[in-house]
Design an enzyme around this catalytic site. Sequence first.
Site, PDB file in Angstrom:
ATOM      1  N   GLY A  97       2.349   0.953  -0.690  1.00 21.80           N
ATOM      2  CA  GLY A  97       3.554   0.827   0.100  1.00 21.80           C
ATOM      3  C   GLY A  97       4.698   1.567  -0.570  1.00 21.80           C
ATOM      4  CB  CYS A  98       7.657   3.289   0.787  1.00 19.96           C
ATOM      5  SG  CYS A  98       8.189   2.076   2.008  1.00 19.96           S
TER       6      CYS A  98
END
Lengths: 342, 342, 342, 342
Positions: free
Chosen positions: A145-146
């Site tokens: 995930g970012c």
Amino acid sequence: MALRVAVAGASGYAGGEVLRLLLGHPEVEIGALTGGSNAGTRFGELQPHLLPLADRVLEPTTPEVLAGHDVVFLGLPHGQSAAVAESLGEDVLVVDCGADFRLKDAAVWEKFYGSPHAGTWPYGLPELPGHRAALKGTKRIAVPGCYPTAVSLALFPAYAARLAEPEAVVVAASGTSGAGKAVKPHLLGSEVMGSMSPYGVGGGHRHTPEMAQNLAPVAGEPVTVSFTPTLAPMPRGILATCSAKAKQGTTAEQLREAYAAAFAGEPFVRLLPEGQWPQTSAVYGSNAALIQVALDEHAGRIIAISAIDNLVKGTAGGAVQSMNIALGLPEELGLSVNGVAP
Amino acid sequence: MALRVAVAGASGYAGGEVLRLLLGHPEVEIGALTGGSNAGTRFGELQPHLLPLADRVLEPTTPEVLAGHDVVFLGLPHGQSAAVAESLGEDVLVVDCGADFRLKDAAVWEKFYGSPHAGTWPYGLPELPGHRAALKGTKRIAVPGCYPTAVSLALFPAYAARLAEPEAVVVAASGTSGAGKAVKPHLLGSEVMGSMSPYGVGGGHRHTPEMAQNLAPVAGEPVTVSFTPTLAPMPRGILATCSAKAKQGTTAEQLREAYAAAFAGEPFVRLLPEGQWPQTSAVYGSNAALIQVALDEHAGRIIAISAIDNLVKGTAGGAVQSMNIALGLPEELGLSVNGVAP
Amino acid sequence: MALRVAVAGASGYAGGEVLRLLLGHPEVEIGALTGGSNAGTRFGELQPHLLPLADRVLEPTTPEVLAGHDVVFLGLPHGQSAAVAESLGEDVLVVDCGADFRLKDAAVWEKFYGSPHAGTWPYGLPELPGHRAALKGTKRIAVPGCYPTAVSLALFPAYAARLAEPEAVVVAASGTSGAGKAVKPHLLGSEVMGSMSPYGVGGGHRHTPEMAQNLAPVAGEPVTVSFTPTLAPMPRGILATCSAKAKQGTTAEQLREAYAAAFAGEPFVRLLPEGQWPQTSAVYGSNAALIQVALDEHAGRIIAISAIDNLVKGTAGGAVQSMNIALGLPEELGLSVNGVAP
Amino acid sequence: MALRVAVAGASGYAGGEVLRLLLGHPEVEIGALTGGSNAGTRFGELQPHLLPLADRVLEPTTPEVLAGHDVVFLGLPHGQSAAVAESLGEDVLVVDCGADFRLKDAAVWEKFYGSPHAGTWPYGLPELPGHRAALKGTKRIAVPGCYPTAVSLALFPAYAARLAEPEAVVVAASGTSGAGKAVKPHLLGSEVMGSMSPYGVGGGHRHTPEMAQNLAPVAGEPVTVSFTPTLAPMPRGILATCSAKAKQGTTAEQLREAYAAAFAGEPFVRLLPEGQWPQTSAVYGSNAALIQVALDEHAGRIIAISAIDNLVKGTAGGAVQSMNIALGLPEELGLSVNGVAP
């Protein structure tokens, strides 16, 4: 001989950014571009910034369309990757930009995503201790995930050096592309310009357990993360402000050494000189992560801040970097550390 | 064998963008970086997005520092390029991103710039009829202004096909980087965010005569341009809305054919499919120019619109493209047509 | 004794802005708030910036709910106002922020809106010659379009003084709230931030005939308008750059006098001092229109530029101003000329 | 009989916002407007959004010019307020928007501001326990810093109810107007648009001790604040994300009750309904503070978030509110709780 690469979910922001990077990758030939409800649409209408692909037409996401590629990137809604991956065969490198294969703990997955756990794939954050090795030769990659990318890079050196207490507090600001291309009222330009707003407050954001999963093995103990994401009036970028109490006796010099050591030789992570702080504009469009750390002696806390482009190092760039490692290509191929600024 | 390239004025926006592109150019080795008052400063403080150059130190802009390079880019304030160019010798390719050598008419130059005319160099807009040939083998290049690039590309096909009356009306919106890095109150973020404002209204903008100079030879008659620039709340991009009365009998088909013909084979200019209009986000960071044209039959006017990145196709990208042509390299080397979007 | 005022379509941007102004209007008591699909929703979720109304619940738009008010503002989709107005009775002041009753020519209406013409109501642009008188005592007001407000104010003095040829060229930039709250992909924050884009190019925008309708009677001859709207990366504001050929012999002094005379005594329109140009930030949230005009002697054109807040002077402020006139209240009641800047 | 009010430092952002509010205040007549280097300039060039004052000319900041007013607002650089205040006499209400009289501890003042301590004035945050009473009848008001306003409002109820441990972690995002109108390169629009950046990291920001000073008396024990401010790409607004460990046994219900009680009857502070979170756009131009609080049970932390307009509740609105209290006027006079949104 070029690698033939397909992108499933090519009309979204993750898929578009994967394609932007692949168009500049010397070993790649772009194959099928697929989508869901957009199948049949001229690609130039969906991603008008990718000129070489403008006259392509989006195909449906089916096993037939995706067959015959060396690499397939998935930019699909949660829960759809497992079925597609299965149809592709074990020889194809599948790079999943979604969340399906990130979490190890099935109970945690089910609590945060509300669907059955699909499994766990090698995790595409090569800078995290042990992960680069696990990516070599793999045929399955779970792109992080970012937020977990930004936060894990900012904090792991402090935990690796045993300088931080295992209760981290993170407040991160993200550009709106992090919320994807789905059309929701609060994501309208009129709403987001000139506004900062929090969401998923109080521990509810799905990226929270992913951060804890990344930091605990490095820390050698469970790490609790209090995570508050905020939406910032910009299209791209994450600025993650992370802190934790310093363990007794920690000095600024120790901190600095720990961070310098952790990132030595890393092609995409830069510990900034003392006094300079990360800004998201400097990594706009680049795969770099900028990091700075300080010791607040009065409050007794370590403050570590990272800036990344959520769509590049936070998604598509991390995906391509991991693909390069998996395939034995030079890790930096097709990726830039130069931001598009101002 | 790499070309050794220096950039004078490396701390400004034009210089920084030239360097961003050169860092991705396979035939270039970056030599001296020079500046004025910033000489002596660590480059990472001035251009934090260019990581590979972060530890360089800016040198003063002197003949000694600039000596020994194959190519020198100049990003200097108006009036300083001639002296520097003279010191460099005739074998060095000098690419001037400033205005000094753009205008042919000395009287016009003096009226608009208030200083003596320095001369005229081959003009770095290869898409304009006749100009690509003039750039081949040259050792001196005058990079066009950003607005004249956007406007000339949007309008010249209509004039080349003799479809437009010679009185053009142009309203263009530019991102703030077009105003440079000089620190002026009206360019503060607090002032520009959320605001559109015109400037240089009524014919006073220095880029006006450059547009007329570009269009007249194509039209075969003098062309008057009414030009109103506006400052838009974005860092980059120019959207130029250009119109002129259609000559009697002009049809939409003729227009479309004229534009298609004018840009056939051009690597960086794209006439969009009917119904799709240029947007600056699609060329963010790219050297592409997007063009669309329509005939407003009720008003009897041709409306031609272009979108470019003012710092790329409008400055640094046009400069590198022209350098490639001058040196006999492939024209597209080191340049991308893919925008960084969203 | 307070006026009881209802707002139909209270969840949209026009309805919300009407309410923001009415909350500061000393003669108004806010009655029913109605909506379509949002009926039943707590108002604080829909318009979180209007704190005094947060605990209200949106009602459905029915004759029963709207009955019993002195004034009803309509912020409805095109085509719905006639039926609602009819149900309200002739004693109620109905202020329609939509387009239904703006155009006089039924054929033009049908061409641009594709539905049967509903009629014409007094037009709420009191600064336009003759219109203030027509608003006094009326029970029906058609609020002008936001672009026609900006453009008519910028150009009518030149036409009233017979200084301009009847072919106007207008390029206007609007903030995204002008596109309303409907959720469309190109209006996402990720898409609009950092981007300028045109739309409705070539004469197709519905506001074009409204501009011509406003200017022709003032000019004493038909006026053709070539209108290009563009979407700017800001929530509010319109900057309209308008030009027309100057009639033979026009001088800058004549122009300035014409504009000064046209706006003398107007409470909401300000001709700026020479050399100062309108900027949309200066009218953010205010009902003011800022105007400047210049003669481009080289191109022989008059350039007139206006800045308004599209939601205030361009919609809700113009509506309240016209309501004040209709009811015989002081014209400025509840309206401010002070922008919220920076 | 109107109060005669002068504003010293009228060309800055604080001074301009004070004037915007005073122009809508029914008991105020605006007297002298003074400035430093801008003295002699037409006010319309400096603050083009304040139309009624456009033809005024800025006067120098001298005792003679400021004499003869009932109230004088000071928007001066740090260190200049004491001398001006002294010259004004004890009968004049002096409202200092600067920092000079905020801190009680001279040693802390000198450490953070580097100049001799001028003293302490009643502190203009009436919502903080005990402060409203202290403001009544005072002739000297120290307007709080914008960050301390946002943070103190978000956290004091938790401390007042003894629910939070005395180590707070605060990350706040501010619009660029918080940095003032001084022209610095990093505040250029080109630099700030599209970018989030931290500053004053590690305990160095001058507002840190002011937060601790506000919270300690409420908590009944010293409170340590780890404060990281960040610059957000918007002109106005502060979003403060504040957290602290919950004291053993704290429940979500206790928290909610504590906050509801703390803000009961407050005209400008609103605890949002559960599930709704503050966003800065909702308070744009308004004097409201929006607050929400949650208990993260996994991390054991209280998360309290506030949104204010840094120039209104954070500066000029808080100043006018405190002036109203000092003078015995209704507290809400001239102030709005309605934001200008979208």
